[in-house]
Scaffold this active site. Sequence first.
Site, PDB file in Angstrom:
ATOM      1  N   HIS A  32      79.894  68.930 142.718  1.00  7.08           N
ATOM      2  CA  HIS A  32      78.926  69.367 141.698  1.00  7.08           C
ATOM      3  C   HIS A  32      77.520  68.907 142.079  1.00  7.08           C
ATOM      4  O   HIS A  32      77.178  67.728 141.939  1.00  7.08           O
ATOM      5  CB  HIS A  32      79.348  68.810 140.333  1.00  7.08           C
ATOM      6  CG  HIS A  32      78.474  69.240 139.213  1.00  7.08           C
ATOM      7  ND1 HIS A  32      78.280  68.487 138.078  1.00  7.08           N
ATOM      8  CD2 HIS A  32      77.731  70.355 139.037  1.00  7.08           C
ATOM      9  CE1 HIS A  32      77.461  69.117 137.267  1.00  7.08           C
ATOM     10  NE2 HIS A  32      77.108  70.252 137.829  1.00  7.08           N
ATOM     11  N   SER A  61      80.277  73.193 136.897  1.00 12.69           N
ATOM     12  CA  SER A  61      79.632  72.093 136.178  1.00 12.69           C
ATOM     13  C   SER A  61      80.545  71.490 135.121  1.00 12.69           C
ATOM     14  O   SER A  61      80.258  70.421 134.615  1.00 12.69           O
ATOM     15  CB  SER A  61      78.334  72.575 135.546  1.00 12.69           C
ATOM     16  OG  SER A  61      78.578  73.713 134.760  1.00 12.69           O
TER      17      SER A  61
HETATM   18  N1  CAA Z   1      63.538  74.131 144.512  1.00 11.68           N
HETATM   19  C1  CAA Z   1      63.059  73.368 145.500  1.00 11.68           C
HETATM   20  N2  CAA Z   1      62.148  72.401 145.307  1.00 11.68           N
HETATM   21  C2  CAA Z   1      61.675  72.233 144.072  1.00 11.68           C
HETATM   22  C3  CAA Z   1      62.112  73.000 142.986  1.00 11.68           C
HETATM   23  C4  CAA Z   1      63.086  73.990 143.239  1.00 11.68           C
HETATM   24  N3  CAA Z   1      63.584  74.773 142.270  1.00 11.68           N
HETATM   25  N4  CAA Z   1      61.465  72.584 141.861  1.00 11.68           N
HETATM   26  C5  CAA Z   1      60.647  71.599 142.242  1.00 11.68           C
HETATM   27  N5  CAA Z   1      60.768  71.373 143.570  1.00 11.68           N
HETATM   28  C6  CAA Z   1      60.057  70.387 144.368  1.00 11.68           C
HETATM   29  C7  CAA Z   1      58.602  70.729 144.406  1.00 11.68           C
HETATM   30  O1  CAA Z   1      58.344  71.663 145.431  1.00 11.68           O
HETATM   31  C8  CAA Z   1      57.975  69.390 144.672  1.00 11.68           C
HETATM   32  O2  CAA Z   1      58.050  69.085 146.029  1.00 11.68           O
HETATM   33  P1  CAA Z   1      56.834  68.461 146.833  1.00 11.68           P
HETATM   34  O3  CAA Z   1      57.255  67.064 147.091  1.00 11.68           O
HETATM   35  O4  CAA Z   1      56.773  69.300 148.046  1.00 11.68           O
HETATM   36  O5  CAA Z   1      55.601  68.554 145.999  1.00 11.68           O
HETATM   37  C9  CAA Z   1      58.887  68.405 143.942  1.00 11.68           C
HETATM   38  O6  CAA Z   1      60.138  69.107 143.736  1.00 11.68           O
HETATM   39  C10 CAA Z   1      58.329  67.987 142.624  1.00 11.68           C
HETATM   40  O7  CAA Z   1      58.022  69.172 141.894  1.00 11.68           O
HETATM   41  P2  CAA Z   1      56.762  69.358 140.952  1.00 11.68           P
HETATM   42  O8  CAA Z   1      55.676  68.429 141.402  1.00 11.68           O
HETATM   43  O9  CAA Z   1      56.446  70.807 140.848  1.00 11.68           O
HETATM   44  O10 CAA Z   1      57.244  68.987 139.497  1.00 11.68           O
HETATM   45  P3  CAA Z   1      57.965  67.681 138.968  1.00 11.68           P
HETATM   46  O11 CAA Z   1      57.395  66.448 139.547  1.00 11.68           O
HETATM   47  O12 CAA Z   1      57.988  67.861 137.497  1.00 11.68           O
HETATM   48  O13 CAA Z   1      59.457  67.809 139.516  1.00 11.68           O
HETATM   49  C11 CAA Z   1      61.683  68.381 139.001  1.00 11.68           C
HETATM   50  C12 CAA Z   1      60.265  68.897 139.217  1.00 11.68           C
HETATM   51  C13 CAA Z   1      62.191  67.734 140.273  1.00 11.68           C
HETATM   52  C14 CAA Z   1      62.522  69.588 138.654  1.00 11.68           C
HETATM   53  C15 CAA Z   1      61.650  67.302 137.837  1.00 11.68           C
HETATM   54  O14 CAA Z   1      61.009  67.848 136.721  1.00 11.68           O
HETATM   55  C16 CAA Z   1      63.020  66.842 137.441  1.00 11.68           C
HETATM   56  O15 CAA Z   1      63.595  65.969 138.071  1.00 11.68           O
HETATM   57  N6  CAA Z   1      63.540  67.416 136.341  1.00 11.68           N
HETATM   58  C17 CAA Z   1      64.877  67.089 135.846  1.00 11.68           C
HETATM   59  C18 CAA Z   1      65.888  67.783 136.708  1.00 11.68           C
HETATM   60  C19 CAA Z   1      67.274  67.536 136.228  1.00 11.68           C
HETATM   61  O16 CAA Z   1      67.541  66.791 135.306  1.00 11.68           O
HETATM   62  N7  CAA Z   1      68.214  68.206 136.893  1.00 11.68           N
HETATM   63  C20 CAA Z   1      69.603  68.145 136.505  1.00 11.68           C
HETATM   64  C21 CAA Z   1      69.883  69.343 135.676  1.00 11.68           C
HETATM   65  S1  CAA Z   1      71.523  69.306 135.114  1.00 11.68           S
HETATM   66  C22 CAA Z   1      72.405  69.953 136.351  1.00 11.68           C
HETATM   67  O17 CAA Z   1      71.934  70.449 137.329  1.00 11.68           O
HETATM   68  C23 CAA Z   1      73.857  69.885 136.126  1.00 11.68           C
HETATM   69  C24 CAA Z   1      74.456  70.976 135.387  1.00 11.68           C
HETATM   70  O18 CAA Z   1      75.605  71.234 135.673  1.00 11.68           O
HETATM   71  C25 CAA Z   1      73.827  71.696 134.297  1.00 11.68           C
END
Ligand code: CAA
Length: 283
Positions: free
Chosen positions: A140, A119
């Site tokens: 990434h 990352s």
């Molecule tokens: N694995 C697989 N699928 C997942 C999951 C996981 N860990 N978490 C959520 N999902 C899926 C759910 O199953 C759901 O799918 P369906 O269409 O079947 O319902 C869908 O994603 C939406 O989930 P939820 O309804 O439970 O919850 P939500 O609408 O709040 O979405 C989220 C969850 C997609 C995580 C959303 O909150 C989000 O986009 N959060 C921000 C994520 C983000 O910013 N990621 C980047 C992080 S930084 C990074 O990764 C880089 C680094 O180097 C640090």
Amino acid sequence: MNIQKVLVIGAGQMGGGIAQVCAQAGFDVKLNDIKEESYTKGIGIITKNLLRSVEKERMTEAEMEATLSRITMSLDLNDASDVDIIIEAAVENMDIKKSIFAQLDSIAPDHAILATNTSSLPITEIAAATKRPENVIGMHFMNPVPVMKLVEIIRGLATSDEVYKSVEDMTYQLAKTPVEVNDYPGFVANRILMPMINEAIYTLYEGVATVDAIDEVMKLGMNHPMGPLQLADFIGLDTCLYIMETLHEGFADSKYRPCPLLRKYVNAGWLGKKSGRGFYEYS
Ligand code: CAA
């Protein structure tokens, strides 16, 4: 280059997700970890994700079985000997990554691409541990991998255009969107995301607002799916601190100084969701 066989190193949250999306896209995947329990845990999470897709009628049961059959367990880096690409998603530690890449360099076929899901660690430095820096590249993925569309593709100083193109093509095959960036600390995603998270922690530290208030402002005011403190818990506070330290050291600029409260939480073992406590508590 035609990529068919993939070795993913690390069966944790990121490696497991990468293995899942590669297998879903039809690639043959070996999922490598040093511990068999980690592989078992990783494949369990993949199975759960796929079952959910079957329930939601996004995939048939036969497609799920076929996807799972394309993933095999690997406990030995020598399994890199017949693959086209290795995607490393082991721990974020430069010495460990250099050691893995030096070993892969001596095992993998000459044409194989050595990619890292780091990352924020410099691709150019990881590449320097091999005799084929032109075949080393950053790939990434974002967390959660099966959901997030972006793959930041990072060119090291010596990465060849041919290798870049192969990785770009593969990313489209994974139904994700590649974005090309150059090799500077934090690349693009974490250079912008982490200072925002760090600033949210400073806002808490200075008593400007509560955890809930800070997250509510960013969710409702900026339309972010998660507030920055919830997102920090989700990423892992140790990872956030590590990336801020990489930015601070890499740019030698005080604007990237990690918030003392972030350091305090990490020292306390409050690492976010994975440890049961961060800015929020998890049962
Ligand atoms: N694995 C697989 N699928 C997942 C999951 C996981 N860990 N978490 C959520 N999902 C899926 C759910 O199953 C759901 O799918 P369906 O269409 O079947 O319902 C869908 O994603 C939406 O989930 P939820 O309804 O439970 O919850 P939500 O609408 O709040 O979405 C989220 C969850 C997609 C995580 C959303 O909150 C989000 O986009 N959060 C921000 C994520 C983000 O910013 N990621 C980047 C992080 S930084 C990074 O990764 C880089 C680094 O180097 C640090």
